[in-house]
Design a protein around this motif. Structure first.
Motif, PDB file in Angstrom:
ATOM      1  N   HIS A 196      46.154  41.423  35.811  1.00 34.98           N
ATOM      2  CA  HIS A 196      46.071  40.107  35.174  1.00 34.98           C
ATOM      3  C   HIS A 196      44.810  39.358  35.618  1.00 34.98           C
ATOM      4  CE1 HIS A 196      50.723  39.764  34.483  1.00 34.98           C
ATOM      5  NE2 HIS A 196      50.202  40.898  34.012  1.00 34.98           N
ATOM      6  N   LEU A 197      44.275  38.578  34.692  1.00 34.97           N
ATOM      7  CA  LEU A 197      43.237  37.606  35.021  1.00 34.97           C
ATOM      8  C   LEU A 197      43.922  36.240  35.017  1.00 34.97           C
ATOM      9  CD1 LEU A 197      40.389  36.586  35.521  1.00 34.97           C
ATOM     10  CD2 LEU A 197      39.945  36.769  33.076  1.00 34.97           C
ATOM     11  N   ALA A 245      41.777  39.308  39.018  1.00 30.94           N
ATOM     12  CA  ALA A 245      40.814  38.235  39.300  1.00 30.94           C
ATOM     13  C   ALA A 245      41.475  36.906  38.976  1.00 30.94           C
ATOM     14  CB  ALA A 245      39.537  38.404  38.480  1.00 30.94           C
ATOM     15  N   THR A 246      40.915  35.844  39.524  1.00 35.27           N
ATOM     16  CA  THR A 246      41.364  34.483  39.225  1.00 35.27           C
ATOM     17  C   THR A 246      40.145  33.667  38.831  1.00 35.27           C
ATOM     18  OG1 THR A 246      43.185  34.630  40.824  1.00 35.27           O
ATOM     19  CG2 THR A 246      42.518  32.424  40.125  1.00 35.27           C
ATOM     20  N   VAL A 253      37.121  33.249  30.486  1.00 39.60           N
ATOM     21  CA  VAL A 253      38.122  34.317  30.448  1.00 39.60           C
ATOM     22  C   VAL A 253      37.861  35.334  29.331  1.00 39.60           C
ATOM     23  CG1 VAL A 253      40.585  34.786  30.078  1.00 39.60           C
ATOM     24  CG2 VAL A 253      39.859  32.940  31.620  1.00 39.60           C
ATOM     25  N   LEU A 256      35.328  38.059  30.198  1.00 36.91           N
ATOM     26  CA  LEU A 256      35.799  38.888  31.321  1.00 36.91           C
ATOM     27  C   LEU A 256      36.864  39.881  30.848  1.00 36.91           C
ATOM     28  CD1 LEU A 256      36.061  36.187  34.146  1.00 36.91           C
ATOM     29  CD2 LEU A 256      34.338  37.983  33.920  1.00 36.91           C
ATOM     30  N   VAL A 257      37.771  39.401  30.012  1.00 36.03           N
ATOM     31  CA  VAL A 257      38.813  40.280  29.491  1.00 36.03           C
ATOM     32  C   VAL A 257      38.211  41.328  28.552  1.00 36.03           C
ATOM     33  CG1 VAL A 257      40.827  40.327  27.962  1.00 36.03           C
ATOM     34  CG2 VAL A 257      40.677  38.614  29.769  1.00 36.03           C
ATOM     35  N   THR A 260      36.905  44.411  30.505  1.00 33.31           N
ATOM     36  CA  THR A 260      37.745  45.043  31.519  1.00 33.31           C
ATOM     37  C   THR A 260      39.090  45.432  30.902  1.00 33.31           C
ATOM     38  OG1 THR A 260      38.814  42.989  32.237  1.00 33.31           O
ATOM     39  CG2 THR A 260      36.703  43.544  33.277  1.00 33.31           C
ATOM     40  N   MET A 262      41.777  44.007  32.157  1.00 35.46           N
ATOM     41  CA  MET A 262      42.651  42.899  32.513  1.00 35.46           C
ATOM     42  C   MET A 262      43.168  42.196  31.256  1.00 35.46           C
ATOM     43  SD  MET A 262      40.931  41.164  35.908  1.00 35.46           S
ATOM     44  CE  MET A 262      39.300  40.935  35.184  1.00 35.46           C
ATOM     45  N   ALA A 264      45.097  38.347  29.952  1.00 32.66           N
ATOM     46  CA  ALA A 264      45.170  36.947  30.377  1.00 32.66           C
ATOM     47  C   ALA A 264      45.944  36.135  29.353  1.00 32.66           C
ATOM     48  CB  ALA A 264      43.766  36.374  30.564  1.00 32.66           C
TER      49      ALA A 264
END
Length: 322
Positions: A196-197, A245-246, A253, A256-257, A260, A262, A264
């Motif tokens: 998860h992000l 990641a956070t 977001v 980043l998603v 990857t 991840m 969110a």
């Protein structure tokens, strides 16, 4: 000797009328006074200023050099006083004002573009300071007038603040296009399978199970995967999750998603703006994200702030997709 301490506003009004009408009788008629009242007032002002002020001629009153010197600044002062007593007014076409709005990067990236486009046309000299509210005391800012508006997701609020709903919409889980989570059932097991992000706009210590932050009676919700609630749901099902990641900025977001594996949890409107992303509805009950506008009931009633609030509403009406 004259000073501000013994100045009489009525005497200044009478002086200005005599100066403009060039006669006592005409000034009296304009002011709705008797000629003797105007003459008495002029004599009092003459004594205070130690100057004759007006000299009677065959057809009109002639001002002395001292009266000519006083005329312009006193008339300007009268106009300013009259304007002050008429109450505040705001003309967006000519105003050179700055509004301070505390909000999130999500609101800045979605609501503000259509608003600023609209205002460039109707209020070209108005400026905005869009402040992130993570590190601000929102209650103090609204109370002191250093914040004109606060826009975000809220629960309860002190009664001295007005809360106006702006937009509402569901949240979804996003992932890159082609992600394995786009196929098959999207249940709690699927949620536990992929990293998860998390999106947190406050420190872990400020979080509550309901995903809110309480600040002096103002309950502010924040967009996140609500890790406390999610961890409890997974634990009840005998599952755990991995946090890859956070992030503290929701607009960071999607990219980043997209790069990857991840996943969110974000507002659906944000997901729909990125074609490289796919999204799934959450496999559990999730209330919609409600974005509202907060203003102080006293300071927010000022014509300039009332105008801004109406413009925000109008901009949203024109862009219902928000």
């Amino acid at each position: 000797m004259s000073s501000i301490h013994n100045a009489d506003l009525n005497l200044i009004r009478i002086f200005d009328a005599v100066m403009e009408e060039q006669g006592v009788s005409r000034a009296a008629a304009r002011l709705g006074l008797t000629q003797s009242a105007v003459s008495h007032a002029l004599n009092k002002l003459r004594r205070q200023l130690d100057d004759e002020l007006f000299i009677r001629g065959p057809d009109r009153m002639h001002p002395t050099p001292r009266a000519m010197e006083l005329s312009s600044p006193l008339r300007e002062a009268l106009h300013q006083i009259e304007a002050a007593f008429q109450g505040p007014r705001f003309d967006p076409a000519t105003a050179e004002a700055q509004f301070v709005i505390a909000t999130s990067d999500y609101v800045i990236g979605t609501l503000m573009p259509p608003l600023l486009r609209r205002l460039q046309q109707v209020a070209p000299r108005v400026r905005f300071w869009l402040r992130p509210f993570n590190d601000l005391n929102l209650v103090e800012g609204l109370d002191r007038g250093t914040l004109h508006l606060v826009i975000g997701a809220f629960g309860r609020a002190p009664s001295r603040f007005a809360m106006e709903p702006l937009v509402s919409g569901p949240n979804v889980w996003i992932m890159r296009a082609g992600h394995p989570a786009t196929d098959g059932a999207f249940d709690l097991t699927a949620l536990a399978r992929y990293p998860h992000l998390d999106i947190l706009i406050a420190g872990q210590g400020a979080m509550t199970a309901g995903g809110t932050i309480d600040q002096e009676g103002l309950e502010r919700a924040y967009v996140s995967s609500n890790p406390l609630q999610l961890d409890a749901l997974l634990l009840e099902a005998g599952l755990t999750r991995t946090v890859g990641a956070t992030a503290s900025h929701i607009l960071a977001v999607p990219p980043l998603v997209a790069s990857t594996d991840m996943i969110a949890f974000v507002p659906k409107h944000l997901a729909e703006q990125h074609q490289v992303l796919a999204f799934r509805d959450p496999p559990y009950a999730s209330p919609p994200l409600q974005i509202s506008m907060l203003s102080h009931r006293t300071m927010g009633a000022h014509p300039s702030v009332a105008w801004l609030r109406a413009e925000i509403m109008a901009a949203l009406h024109d862009h219902e997709g928000l």
